[in-house]
Design a protein around this motif. Sequence first.
Motif, PDB file in Angstrom:
ATOM      1  N   VAL A 164      34.878  48.270  45.925  1.00 50.71           N
ATOM      2  CA  VAL A 164      34.157  47.009  46.160  1.00 50.71           C
ATOM      3  C   VAL A 164      33.401  47.085  47.484  1.00 50.71           C
ATOM      4  O   VAL A 164      32.200  46.790  47.553  1.00 50.71           O
ATOM      5  CB  VAL A 164      35.119  45.800  46.140  1.00 50.71           C
ATOM      6  CG1 VAL A 164      34.434  44.533  46.658  1.00 50.71           C
ATOM      7  CG2 VAL A 164      35.672  45.566  44.746  1.00 50.71           C
ATOM      8  N   LEU A 165      34.091  47.499  48.556  1.00 50.55           N
ATOM      9  CA  LEU A 165      33.440  47.563  49.864  1.00 50.55           C
ATOM     10  C   LEU A 165      32.286  48.556  49.881  1.00 50.55           C
ATOM     11  O   LEU A 165      31.278  48.321  50.547  1.00 50.55           O
ATOM     12  CB  LEU A 165      34.452  47.930  50.951  1.00 50.55           C
ATOM     13  CG  LEU A 165      35.577  46.927  51.205  1.00 50.55           C
ATOM     14  CD1 LEU A 165      36.412  47.365  52.409  1.00 50.55           C
ATOM     15  CD2 LEU A 165      35.057  45.521  51.409  1.00 50.55           C
ATOM     16  N   ALA A 166      32.425  49.651  49.164  1.00 54.14           N
ATOM     17  CA  ALA A 166      31.341  50.633  49.102  1.00 54.14           C
ATOM     18  C   ALA A 166      30.068  49.985  48.568  1.00 54.14           C
ATOM     19  O   ALA A 166      28.966  50.332  48.996  1.00 54.14           O
ATOM     20  CB  ALA A 166      31.743  51.816  48.221  1.00 54.14           C
ATOM     21  N   VAL A 169      33.419  43.851  54.076  1.00 55.84           N
ATOM     22  CA  VAL A 169      33.897  42.472  53.939  1.00 55.84           C
ATOM     23  C   VAL A 169      35.426  42.523  53.911  1.00 55.84           C
ATOM     24  O   VAL A 169      36.035  42.677  52.851  1.00 55.84           O
ATOM     25  CB  VAL A 169      33.336  41.805  52.658  1.00 55.84           C
ATOM     26  CG1 VAL A 169      33.833  40.371  52.553  1.00 55.84           C
ATOM     27  CG2 VAL A 169      31.815  41.864  52.653  1.00 55.84           C
ATOM     28  N   ALA A 170      36.041  42.415  55.081  1.00 54.35           N
ATOM     29  CA  ALA A 170      37.491  42.590  55.202  1.00 54.35           C
ATOM     30  C   ALA A 170      38.281  41.594  54.376  1.00 54.35           C
ATOM     31  O   ALA A 170      39.382  41.899  53.928  1.00 54.35           O
ATOM     32  CB  ALA A 170      37.904  42.503  56.672  1.00 54.35           C
ATOM     33  N   LEU A 171      37.740  40.413  54.153  1.00 55.77           N
ATOM     34  CA  LEU A 171      38.511  39.371  53.486  1.00 55.77           C
ATOM     35  C   LEU A 171      38.351  39.341  51.972  1.00 55.77           C
ATOM     36  O   LEU A 171      38.783  38.380  51.322  1.00 55.77           O
ATOM     37  CB  LEU A 171      38.179  38.004  54.094  1.00 55.77           C
ATOM     38  CG  LEU A 171      38.588  37.867  55.563  1.00 55.77           C
ATOM     39  CD1 LEU A 171      38.213  36.493  56.107  1.00 55.77           C
ATOM     40  CD2 LEU A 171      40.076  38.117  55.749  1.00 55.77           C
ATOM     41  N   ALA A 172      37.777  40.375  51.377  1.00 61.20           N
ATOM     42  CA  ALA A 172      37.836  40.501  49.917  1.00 61.20           C
ATOM     43  C   ALA A 172      39.308  40.719  49.572  1.00 61.20           C
ATOM     44  O   ALA A 172      39.985  41.524  50.208  1.00 61.20           O
ATOM     45  CB  ALA A 172      36.974  41.672  49.447  1.00 61.20           C
ATOM     46  N   VAL A 173      39.814  39.984  48.589  1.00 61.20           N
ATOM     47  CA  VAL A 173      41.246  40.044  48.299  1.00 61.20           C
ATOM     48  C   VAL A 173      41.518  40.166  46.801  1.00 61.20           C
ATOM     49  O   VAL A 173      40.742  39.706  45.969  1.00 61.20           O
ATOM     50  CB  VAL A 173      42.003  38.796  48.827  1.00 61.20           C
ATOM     51  CG1 VAL A 173      41.958  38.735  50.339  1.00 61.20           C
ATOM     52  CG2 VAL A 173      41.446  37.518  48.225  1.00 61.20           C
ATOM     53  N   THR A 174      42.655  40.772  46.474  1.00 62.53           N
ATOM     54  CA  THR A 174      43.098  40.887  45.092  1.00 62.53           C
ATOM     55  C   THR A 174      43.493  39.503  44.581  1.00 62.53           C
ATOM     56  O   THR A 174      44.252  38.794  45.226  1.00 62.53           O
ATOM     57  CB  THR A 174      44.329  41.810  44.997  1.00 62.53           C
ATOM     58  OG1 THR A 174      44.069  43.014  45.687  1.00 62.53           O
ATOM     59  CG2 THR A 174      44.700  42.098  43.565  1.00 62.53           C
ATOM     60  N   THR A 175      42.964  39.137  43.420  1.00 62.98           N
ATOM     61  CA  THR A 175      43.348  37.859  42.821  1.00 62.98           C
ATOM     62  C   THR A 175      44.125  38.052  41.521  1.00 62.98           C
ATOM     63  O   THR A 175      44.795  37.137  41.062  1.00 62.98           O
ATOM     64  CB  THR A 175      42.126  36.958  42.541  1.00 62.98           C
ATOM     65  OG1 THR A 175      41.233  37.653  41.669  1.00 62.98           O
ATOM     66  CG2 THR A 175      41.425  36.591  43.830  1.00 62.98           C
ATOM     67  N   ASN A 176      44.017  39.231  40.922  1.00 66.45           N
ATOM     68  CA  ASN A 176      44.761  39.495  39.698  1.00 66.45           C
ATOM     69  C   ASN A 176      44.963  40.993  39.541  1.00 66.45           C
ATOM     70  O   ASN A 176      44.111  41.788  39.935  1.00 66.45           O
ATOM     71  CB  ASN A 176      44.013  38.952  38.481  1.00 66.45           C
ATOM     72  CG  ASN A 176      44.854  39.022  37.224  1.00 66.45           C
ATOM     73  OD1 ASN A 176      45.990  38.542  37.195  1.00 66.45           O
ATOM     74  ND2 ASN A 176      44.325  39.637  36.194  1.00 66.45           N
ATOM     75  N   CYS A 177      46.113  41.364  38.956  1.00 57.51           N
ATOM     76  CA  CYS A 177      46.395  42.760  38.661  1.00 57.51           C
ATOM     77  C   CYS A 177      47.261  42.840  37.416  1.00 57.51           C
ATOM     78  O   CYS A 177      48.206  42.083  37.268  1.00 57.51           O
ATOM     79  CB  CYS A 177      47.125  43.437  39.823  1.00 57.51           C
ATOM     80  SG  CYS A 177      47.634  45.122  39.428  1.00 57.51           S
ATOM     81  N   SER A 178      46.896  43.758  36.557  1.00 53.23           N
ATOM     82  CA  SER A 178      47.727  44.118  35.415  1.00 53.23           C
ATOM     83  C   SER A 178      47.882  45.624  35.485  1.00 53.23           C
ATOM     84  O   SER A 178      46.886  46.354  35.583  1.00 53.23           O
ATOM     85  CB  SER A 178      47.036  43.714  34.107  1.00 53.23           C
ATOM     86  OG  SER A 178      47.773  44.210  33.013  1.00 53.23           O
ATOM     87  N   ILE A 179      49.132  46.086  35.485  1.00 52.83           N
ATOM     88  CA  ILE A 179      49.357  47.523  35.607  1.00 52.83           C
ATOM     89  C   ILE A 179      50.362  47.974  34.562  1.00 52.83           C
ATOM     90  O   ILE A 179      51.359  47.301  34.309  1.00 52.83           O
ATOM     91  CB  ILE A 179      49.796  47.898  37.050  1.00 52.83           C
ATOM     92  CG1 ILE A 179      49.816  49.409  37.259  1.00 52.83           C
ATOM     93  CG2 ILE A 179      51.103  47.260  37.417  1.00 52.83           C
ATOM     94  CD1 ILE A 179      49.878  49.822  38.735  1.00 52.83           C
ATOM     95  N   ASP A 180      50.040  49.084  33.941  1.00 55.51           N
ATOM     96  CA  ASP A 180      50.930  49.706  32.966  1.00 55.51           C
ATOM     97  C   ASP A 180      51.421  51.019  33.560  1.00 55.51           C
ATOM     98  O   ASP A 180      50.608  51.880  33.922  1.00 55.51           O
ATOM     99  CB  ASP A 180      50.188  50.015  31.653  1.00 55.51           C
ATOM    100  CG  ASP A 180      49.679  48.765  30.972  1.00 55.51           C
ATOM    101  OD1 ASP A 180      50.488  47.854  30.730  1.00 55.51           O
ATOM    102  OD2 ASP A 180      48.467  48.702  30.684  1.00 55.51           O
TER     103      ASP A 180
END
Length: 140
Positions: A69-71, A76-87
Motif C-alpha cells: 500500500v505504501l509503495a 502514510v504511517a496511519l494506514a491501518v488493517t481493518t480486516n483480515c482473513s487467513i487460512d
Amino acid sequence: MALQMNTEELMAFLDREFPQITGEFTIEDLGEMRIRTRMTVSERHLRPGGTISGPSIFALADVSVYLAVLAMIGPVALAVTTNCSIDFMRKPEAGVDLIAECRMLKLGRVLAVGEVLVFSDGMEKPVARASMTYSIPPAG
C-alpha cells in the motif's frame, strides 16, 4: 499508477516508524501493486513443537500488504488493517525463512485490498493465504 516509494525508501520508513521489527523483514521484489517480502525466522517466531507460529505468519502477511500500500500511495504511517482473513494450510518448515507474495487487488481512495500467499523458503506449496483490507486515512 506509478510507485510512490522504492525498496530503499520503504525499508527506511519501516526502520524509522517500527524500530522494534528492524531486521526482521526484507523486500525481495517490488512492482506496481505487488511485493515479495521475506521474514527472517528466528527462535522468537517458533511455537511449541518447533513450527512457526500463526501470529508470526500473520505479521508477515500484514507487513507485506502495508508495504505494498505504501509503495503505491507514499509514506502514510496511519494506514491501518481493518480486516483480515487467513487460512493456515500447511505446517511451515521449522527454522526456514518465510516468503510472502502479495498483490493488491484494489487500491481506492479510502480502502485497499490485498491478497498474500506465504511460503516456507524453498517450498512449492503455500503454508498460508491471507486476504487483508487496509483503511487509508484522508489526505491532509
